[in-house]
Design a protein around this motif. Sequence first.
Motif, PDB file in Angstrom:
ATOM      1  N   UNK A  31       0.747  -1.269   0.069  1.00  0.00           N
ATOM      2  CA  UNK A  31       0.073  -0.085  -0.001  1.00  0.00           C
ATOM      3  C   UNK A  31       0.893   1.081   0.008  1.00  0.00           C
ATOM      4  N   UNK A  32       0.734   2.073  -0.975  1.00  0.00           N
ATOM      5  CA  UNK A  32       1.468   3.324  -1.217  1.00  0.00           C
ATOM      6  C   UNK A  32       0.801   4.552  -0.493  1.00  0.00           C
ATOM      7  N   UNK A  33       1.415   5.122   0.347  1.00  0.00           N
ATOM      8  CA  UNK A  33       0.700   6.421   0.778  1.00  0.00           C
ATOM      9  C   UNK A  33       1.499   7.513   0.470  1.00  0.00           C
ATOM     10  N   UNK A  34       1.032   8.744   0.430  1.00  0.00           N
ATOM     11  CA  UNK A  34       1.692  10.010   0.019  1.00  0.00           C
ATOM     12  C   UNK A  34       2.947  10.079   0.615  1.00  0.00           C
ATOM     13  N   UNK A  35       3.081   9.884   1.922  1.00  0.00           N
ATOM     14  CA  UNK A  35       4.323   9.860   2.758  1.00  0.00           C
ATOM     15  C   UNK A  35       5.389   8.914   1.990  1.00  0.00           C
TER      16      UNK A  35
ATOM     17  N   UNK B  51       9.991   5.960   6.713  1.00  0.00           N
ATOM     18  CA  UNK B  51       8.844   6.598   7.201  1.00  0.00           C
ATOM     19  C   UNK B  51       8.488   6.018   8.424  1.00  0.00           C
ATOM     20  N   UNK B  52       8.675   6.854   9.540  1.00  0.00           N
ATOM     21  CA  UNK B  52       8.477   6.472  10.816  1.00  0.00           C
ATOM     22  C   UNK B  52       7.078   6.886  11.608  1.00  0.00           C
ATOM     23  N   UNK B  53       6.696   6.635  12.789  1.00  0.00           N
ATOM     24  CA  UNK B  53       5.670   7.448  13.541  1.00  0.00           C
ATOM     25  C   UNK B  53       6.406   8.373  14.413  1.00  0.00           C
TER      26      UNK B  53
ATOM     27  N   UNK C  20       2.062  15.758  16.292  1.00  0.00           N
ATOM     28  CA  UNK C  20       1.390  14.907  16.983  1.00  0.00           C
ATOM     29  C   UNK C  20       1.958  13.630  17.050  1.00  0.00           C
ATOM     30  N   UNK C  21       1.843  13.172  18.108  1.00  0.00           N
ATOM     31  CA  UNK C  21       2.488  11.802  18.300  1.00  0.00           C
ATOM     32  C   UNK C  21       1.484  10.626  17.511  1.00  0.00           C
ATOM     33  N   UNK C  22       2.532   9.763  16.889  1.00  0.00           N
ATOM     34  CA  UNK C  22       1.682   8.684  15.769  1.00  0.00           C
ATOM     35  C   UNK C  22       1.552   9.468  14.581  1.00  0.00           C
ATOM     36  N   UNK C  23       1.744  10.337  14.165  1.00  0.00           N
ATOM     37  CA  UNK C  23       1.472  10.752  12.891  1.00  0.00           C
ATOM     38  C   UNK C  23       2.842  10.326  11.895  1.00  0.00           C
ATOM     39  N   UNK C  24       2.787   9.845  10.703  1.00  0.00           N
ATOM     40  CA  UNK C  24       3.908   9.650  10.203  1.00  0.00           C
ATOM     41  C   UNK C  24       5.109  10.806   9.939  1.00  0.00           C
TER      42      UNK C  24
END
Length: 67
Positions: free
Chosen positions: A22-26, A45-47, A54-58
Amino acid sequence: MADMRVNDFLLDELSDFEAPVISTPMQRAAGQLQRVLPPGWRVEVVEATYPTVQKGRPALRLLMPAD
């Protein structure tokens, strides 16, 4: 009526397939950045864990080559 299970016929054939990526924009942005970096540099790409994000965002992490 014969007792047939669909799984008996499909499992062997389906086990050869890999799960789709699955390809995300990030992830696409990371791939574009990776292509222009010098050899040895990596992009992940990490959390996010930083207090300003915001914690948890890529987030993108740039890794320098190891000596």
